[in-house]
Motif scaffolding. Structure first.
Motif, short mmCIF file in Angstrom:
data_model
loop_
_atom_site.label_atom_id
_atom_site.label_comp_id
_atom_site.label_asym_id
_atom_site.label_seq_id
_atom_site.Cartn_x
_atom_site.Cartn_y
_atom_site.Cartn_z
N SER A 1 0.81 -1.22 0.00
CA SER A 1 0.00 0.00 0.00
C SER A 1 0.85 1.27 0.00
O SER A 1 0.31 2.37 0.13
N SER A 2 2.16 1.13 -0.14
CA SER A 2 3.06 2.29 -0.02
C SER A 2 3.73 2.64 -1.36
O SER A 2 4.46 1.82 -1.92
N ILE A 3 3.49 3.86 -1.83
CA ILE A 3 4.15 4.31 -3.07
C ILE A 3 5.66 4.41 -2.84
O ILE A 3 6.45 4.10 -3.73
N LYS A 4 6.06 4.85 -1.64
CA LYS A 4 7.50 4.95 -1.34
C LYS A 4 8.17 3.59 -1.49
O LYS A 4 9.28 3.48 -2.01
N ASP A 5 7.51 2.53 -1.03
CA ASP A 5 8.07 1.18 -1.16
C ASP A 5 8.11 0.75 -2.62
O ASP A 5 9.05 0.06 -3.04
N LEU A 6 7.10 1.13 -3.40
CA LEU A 6 7.10 0.85 -4.84
C LEU A 6 8.33 1.50 -5.49
O LEU A 6 9.03 0.87 -6.28
N GLU A 7 8.59 2.75 -5.12
CA GLU A 7 9.74 3.47 -5.68
C GLU A 7 11.06 2.82 -5.25
O GLU A 7 11.99 2.70 -6.05
N LYS A 8 11.11 2.37 -3.99
CA LYS A 8 12.32 1.67 -3.50
C LYS A 8 12.56 0.39 -4.30
O LYS A 8 13.68 0.08 -4.69
N ALA A 9 11.49 -0.38 -4.50
CA ALA A 9 11.60 -1.64 -5.25
C ALA A 9 12.05 -1.38 -6.68
O ALA A 9 12.90 -2.10 -7.22
#
Length: 319
Positions: A97-105
């Protein structure tokens, strides 16, 4: 706002079948495969997802890289695989549910492959297949807002996770939020959404079935674009998920080695004593002599302790 799609009879029927298969998998304790099977499935997933994007490395070469061996192959292809190995190993660290985590991945997946790895695009792009423009993605200035809406849907909408994961996958490809790497990221994030509720998806090689049906995969993305909703793509992906789950159950019945069966049964029994009959009830498609051979092997390998003789024989896992 919820993305547009319709729950057709076909989708509802697939939901019922998938739920049934997940129930069977949970009952047989197959949601966490043995270490060996996990590694095989992870390699299949990486190889298939990257082959869809033009990577040339084989399963054998990816296995070598996982084992820290050197291989001869294009440097770009090696980098893609090394990045994918890292991101899949860290999968549980990401919040779906986290855009920040999407960007990290994305930053890990596309490291040293593109300039703006981990950054949502602000420029305009079109997807070209051959000499034809297949898809004009939304304007770069809209990307952040569209992604916020999509993640709000993932986080807050009461829809079933099975359906939500397919809707996310389609909408992600439609928005095309990064300059490159969108296909592999969409498939990765669908897996992440699914495994929050169903652990079996962490090691389920759904991508290998997408690779086998690659033409239809792109056709359904295109059909959904034309219809203005993700319904055709949801139907396609749900059928792929069902087939992947069926393969897990088929593997349990036909392709598991003695060692695989013993380790799977260890997950279930822990420290409890059990009989050969208990073992046979768990692996319904093997014969009594096969069960006896499995248990004898495990005793010889000092995995099992044996108590009693003949009909009164019981077993217990050591350690």
């Amino acid at each position: 706002m919820r993305p547009p799609y319709t729950l057709t009879d076909k989708i509802l029927s697939l939901v019922a079948s998938i739920s049934e298969k997940i129930g069977e998998i949970n009952a047989h304790h197959l949601y966490k495969p043995t270490t060996e099977l996990r590694k095989k499935n992870r390699i299949k997933t990486i190889q298939s997802s990257l082959e869809i994007e033009g990577n040339t490395l084989t399963e054998e070469q990816i296995t070598a890289l996982l084992d820290n061996k050197r291989i001869i192959a294009p440097l770009k292809d090696i980098q893609e695989v090394q990045n994918a190995i890292e991101v899949y190993e860290r999968l549980k660290q990401f919040n779906p549910s986290s855009i920040k985590d999407l960007e990290k991945a994305h930053a890990i997946l596309m490291k040293d492959l593109i300039d703006k790895a981990g950054k949502l695009r602000t420029s305009n792009v079109g997807i070209v297949k051959g000499s034809k423009v297949e898809h004009i993605a939304p304007d770069g200035s809209m990307v952040r807002g569209l992604m916020n809406d999509l993640f709000r849907y993932v986080k807050e909408d009461p829809e079933l996770n099975l359906i939500k994961s397919c809707v996310f996958h389609y909408e992600f490809e439609f928005i095309h939020p990064f300059l490159d790497g969108n296909g592999r990221m969409g498939r990765l994030w669908q897996t992440l959404i699914l495994m929050q509720q169903y652990p079996v998806f962490e090691y389920l090689p759904v991508e290998s079935l997408i690779k086998k049906n690659q033409k239809e995969y792109y056709n359904k993305l295109s059909e959904s674009d034309k219809k203005g909703n993700s319904t055709p793509f949801i139907e396609f992906m749900m059928a792929i998920i069902l087939e992947a789950l069926q393969q897990v159950l088929l593997a349990q019945n036909h392709n598991l080695s003695t060692k695989d069966r013993i380790l799977i049964f260890k997950e279930k029994m822990q420290n409890e004593r059990f009989s050969r009959k208990d073992y046979l009830q768990h692996f319904k498609n093997i014969s009594a002599p096969t069960a006896s051979r499995d248990l004898k092997w495990a005793v010889e390998q000092k995995i099992l302790e044996k108590y009693g003789e003949q009909r009164l024989t019981e077993y217990q896992f050591i350690g």
